[in-house]
Design a protein around this motif. Structure first.
Motif, PDB file in Angstrom:
ATOM      1  N   ASP A  44      95.488   1.192  34.386  1.00  0.00           N
ATOM      2  CA  ASP A  44      94.113   0.688  34.453  1.00  0.00           C
ATOM      3  C   ASP A  44      93.648   0.628  35.906  1.00  0.00           C
ATOM      4  OD1 ASP A  44      95.236  -1.642  35.574  1.00  0.00           O
ATOM      5  OD2 ASP A  44      94.866  -2.864  33.799  1.00  0.00           O
ATOM      6  N   GLU A  45      92.466   0.057  36.113  1.00  0.00           N
ATOM      7  CA  GLU A  45      91.892  -0.015  37.460  1.00  0.00           C
ATOM      8  C   GLU A  45      92.710  -0.885  38.414  1.00  0.00           C
ATOM      9  OE1 GLU A  45      90.155  -3.207  34.905  1.00  0.00           O
ATOM     10  OE2 GLU A  45      90.420  -1.073  34.657  1.00  0.00           O
ATOM     11  N   ASN A  46      93.637  -1.691  37.848  1.00  0.00           N
ATOM     12  CA  ASN A  46      94.520  -2.530  38.665  1.00  0.00           C
ATOM     13  C   ASN A  46      95.898  -1.912  38.836  1.00  0.00           C
ATOM     14  OD1 ASN A  46      92.606  -4.710  38.938  1.00  0.00           O
ATOM     15  ND2 ASN A  46      92.975  -5.095  36.766  1.00  0.00           N
ATOM     16  N   ALA A  47      96.042  -0.648  38.437  1.00  0.00           N
ATOM     17  CA  ALA A  47      97.304   0.088  38.521  1.00  0.00           C
ATOM     18  C   ALA A  47      98.398  -0.565  37.672  1.00  0.00           C
ATOM     19  CB  ALA A  47      97.757   0.251  39.969  1.00  0.00           C
ATOM     20  N   THR A  48      97.999  -1.100  36.498  1.00  0.00           N
ATOM     21  CA  THR A  48      98.953  -1.688  35.566  1.00  0.00           C
ATOM     22  C   THR A  48      98.751  -1.096  34.169  1.00  0.00           C
ATOM     23  OG1 THR A  48      97.521  -3.535  34.908  1.00  0.00           O
ATOM     24  CG2 THR A  48      98.950  -3.878  36.829  1.00  0.00           C
ATOM     25  N   VAL A  49      99.778  -1.205  33.362  1.00  0.00           N
ATOM     26  CA  VAL A  49      99.660  -0.830  31.950  1.00  0.00           C
ATOM     27  C   VAL A  49      98.778  -1.848  31.250  1.00  0.00           C
ATOM     28  CG1 VAL A  49     100.935  -0.578  29.775  1.00  0.00           C
ATOM     29  CG2 VAL A  49     101.887   0.362  31.898  1.00  0.00           C
ATOM     30  N   LEU A  50      99.082  -3.127  31.485  1.00  0.00           N
ATOM     31  CA  LEU A  50      98.368  -4.250  30.889  1.00  0.00           C
ATOM     32  C   LEU A  50      98.807  -5.493  31.628  1.00  0.00           C
ATOM     33  CD1 LEU A  50      96.480  -4.481  28.317  1.00  0.00           C
ATOM     34  CD2 LEU A  50      98.496  -5.250  27.094  1.00  0.00           C
ATOM     35  N   ASP A  51      98.006  -6.515  31.599  1.00  0.00           N
ATOM     36  CA  ASP A  51      98.391  -7.780  32.210  1.00  0.00           C
ATOM     37  C   ASP A  51      99.613  -8.343  31.486  1.00  0.00           C
ATOM     38  OD1 ASP A  51      97.952 -10.996  31.943  1.00  0.00           O
ATOM     39  OD2 ASP A  51      97.502 -10.247  33.947  1.00  0.00           O
ATOM     40  N   ILE A  52     100.668  -8.677  32.234  1.00  0.00           N
ATOM     41  CA  ILE A  52     101.907  -9.188  31.644  1.00  0.00           C
ATOM     42  C   ILE A  52     101.659 -10.476  30.871  1.00  0.00           C
ATOM     43  CG2 ILE A  52     104.154 -10.227  32.200  1.00  0.00           C
ATOM     44  CD1 ILE A  52     104.389  -8.147  34.448  1.00  0.00           C
ATOM     45  N   GLY A  53     100.853 -11.361  31.420  1.00  0.00           N
ATOM     46  CA  GLY A  53     100.561 -12.615  30.732  1.00  0.00           C
ATOM     47  C   GLY A  53      99.844 -12.399  29.417  1.00  0.00           C
ATOM     48  N   LEU A  54      98.911 -11.457  29.390  1.00  0.00           N
ATOM     49  CA  LEU A  54      98.192 -11.133  28.162  1.00  0.00           C
ATOM     50  C   LEU A  54      99.146 -10.600  27.102  1.00  0.00           C
ATOM     51  CD1 LEU A  54      95.445 -10.742  26.657  1.00  0.00           C
ATOM     52  CD2 LEU A  54      95.390  -8.454  27.677  1.00  0.00           C
ATOM     53  N   LEU A  55     100.022  -9.664  27.494  1.00  0.00           N
ATOM     54  CA  LEU A  55     100.964  -9.090  26.540  1.00  0.00           C
ATOM     55  C   LEU A  55     101.973 -10.136  26.061  1.00  0.00           C
ATOM     56  CD1 LEU A  55     101.668  -6.512  25.035  1.00  0.00           C
ATOM     57  CD2 LEU A  55     103.251  -5.959  26.904  1.00  0.00           C
ATOM     58  N   SER A  56     102.449 -10.975  26.968  1.00  0.00           N
ATOM     59  CA  SER A  56     103.371 -12.051  26.579  1.00  0.00           C
ATOM     60  C   SER A  56     102.717 -13.003  25.593  1.00  0.00           C
ATOM     61  CB  SER A  56     103.837 -12.838  27.810  1.00  0.00           C
ATOM     62  OG  SER A  56     104.633 -12.038  28.638  1.00  0.00           O
ATOM     63  N   GLY A  57     101.451 -13.298  25.820  1.00  0.00           N
ATOM     64  CA  GLY A  57     100.714 -14.173  24.913  1.00  0.00           C
ATOM     65  C   GLY A  57     100.563 -13.569  23.534  1.00  0.00           C
ATOM     66  N   MET A  58     100.294 -12.273  23.468  1.00  0.00           N
ATOM     67  CA  MET A  58     100.165 -11.602  22.169  1.00  0.00           C
ATOM     68  C   MET A  58     101.484 -11.649  21.402  1.00  0.00           C
ATOM     69  SD  MET A  58      97.941  -8.226  23.000  1.00  0.00           S
ATOM     70  CE  MET A  58      96.328  -8.313  23.747  1.00  0.00           C
ATOM     71  N   LEU A  59     102.574 -11.364  22.099  1.00  0.00           N
ATOM     72  CA  LEU A  59     103.881 -11.430  21.453  1.00  0.00           C
ATOM     73  C   LEU A  59     104.162 -12.847  20.970  1.00  0.00           C
ATOM     74  CD1 LEU A  59     106.603 -10.259  20.599  1.00  0.00           C
ATOM     75  CD2 LEU A  59     107.397 -10.620  22.969  1.00  0.00           C
ATOM     76  N   GLY A  60     103.873 -13.837  21.807  1.00  0.00           N
ATOM     77  CA  GLY A  60     104.094 -15.228  21.431  1.00  0.00           C
ATOM     78  C   GLY A  60     103.297 -15.640  20.208  1.00  0.00           C
ATOM     79  N   GLU A  61     102.057 -15.175  20.120  1.00  0.00           N
ATOM     80  CA  GLU A  61     101.223 -15.495  18.952  1.00  0.00           C
ATOM     81  C   GLU A  61     101.840 -14.959  17.667  1.00  0.00           C
ATOM     82  OE1 GLU A  61      97.283 -13.980  19.456  1.00  0.00           O
ATOM     83  OE2 GLU A  61      96.865 -15.263  21.180  1.00  0.00           O
ATOM     84  N   VAL A  62     102.326 -13.733  17.709  1.00  0.00           N
ATOM     85  CA  VAL A  62     102.940 -13.147  16.515  1.00  0.00           C
ATOM     86  C   VAL A  62     104.221 -13.892  16.163  1.00  0.00           C
ATOM     87  CG1 VAL A  62     103.969 -11.062  15.524  1.00  0.00           C
ATOM     88  CG2 VAL A  62     101.898 -10.893  16.928  1.00  0.00           C
ATOM     89  N   LEU A  63     105.038 -14.176  17.170  1.00  0.00           N
ATOM     90  CA  LEU A  63     106.301 -14.866  16.911  1.00  0.00           C
ATOM     91  C   LEU A  63     106.077 -16.293  16.431  1.00  0.00           C
ATOM     92  CD1 LEU A  63     108.562 -13.653  19.859  1.00  0.00           C
ATOM     93  CD2 LEU A  63     108.302 -12.673  17.560  1.00  0.00           C
ATOM     94  N   ASP A  64     105.013 -16.947  16.909  1.00  0.00           N
ATOM     95  CA  ASP A  64     104.741 -18.321  16.474  1.00  0.00           C
ATOM     96  C   ASP A  64     104.541 -18.408  14.964  1.00  0.00           C
ATOM     97  OD1 ASP A  64     105.008 -19.383  18.997  1.00  0.00           O
ATOM     98  OD2 ASP A  64     102.847 -19.505  19.390  1.00  0.00           O
ATOM     99  N   GLY A  65     104.069 -17.346  14.349  1.00  0.00           N
ATOM    100  CA  GLY A  65     103.905 -17.332  12.902  1.00  0.00           C
ATOM    101  C   GLY A  65     105.224 -17.225  12.149  1.00  0.00           C
TER     102      GLY A  65
END
Length: 129
Positions: A44-65
């Motif tokens: 992306d424009e920040n030279a990253t695949v995705l924000d690590i915190g955003l991806l960690s949060g998505m994984l956490g949301e799925v696992l919380d279920g």
């Protein structure tokens, strides 16, 4: 292809009621380390695949279920075996749904590996349109 991987863990209870699973046929606990990897063709424009915190949060949301639940009683698994492979697919699809709103076209794949112990793991990979 660029990748980004984050990790989390979960504890569940479940049974695998078929003779192929031996002692795991009965209700038992399982602790998994969940590794989520996303793939992108470009950064992306920040030279990253995705924000690590955003991806960690998505994984956490799925696992919380799933955390601390008896998966034999979980509505998402009604009539289905909750093998490590099936859980990996459930997690990958849950993250893919969350990515759909924010990924644009850069994220082209999601992979989940569930480690049951240091010597055994299973996973699922999903290509995104």
């Amino acid at each position: 292809m660029y990748t980004l991987t984050v990790r989390d863990h979960l504890m569940v209870a479940h049974s695998l009621p078929r003779p192929a699973f031996g002692p795991a046929q009965g209700l038992h606990g399982a602790t998994f380390v969940a590794e989520l990897t996303v793939r992108a063709r470009e950064l992306d424009e920040n030279a990253t695949v995705l924000d690590i915190g955003l991806l960690s949060g998505m994984l956490g949301e799925v696992l919380d279920g799933l955390r601390y639940r008896n998966l034999d009683e979980h509505p998402d698994f009604e009539g289905r075996l909750t093998t490590t492979e099936a859980l990996a697919r459930h997690i990958a699809e849950g993250v893919a749904e969350r990515l759909a709103a924010s990924r644009g076209t850069r994220i082209v794949g999601v992979s989940v590996v569930l480690r049951e112990n240091p010597d055994a793991w299973a996973g699922y990979s999903l290509d995104l349109p």
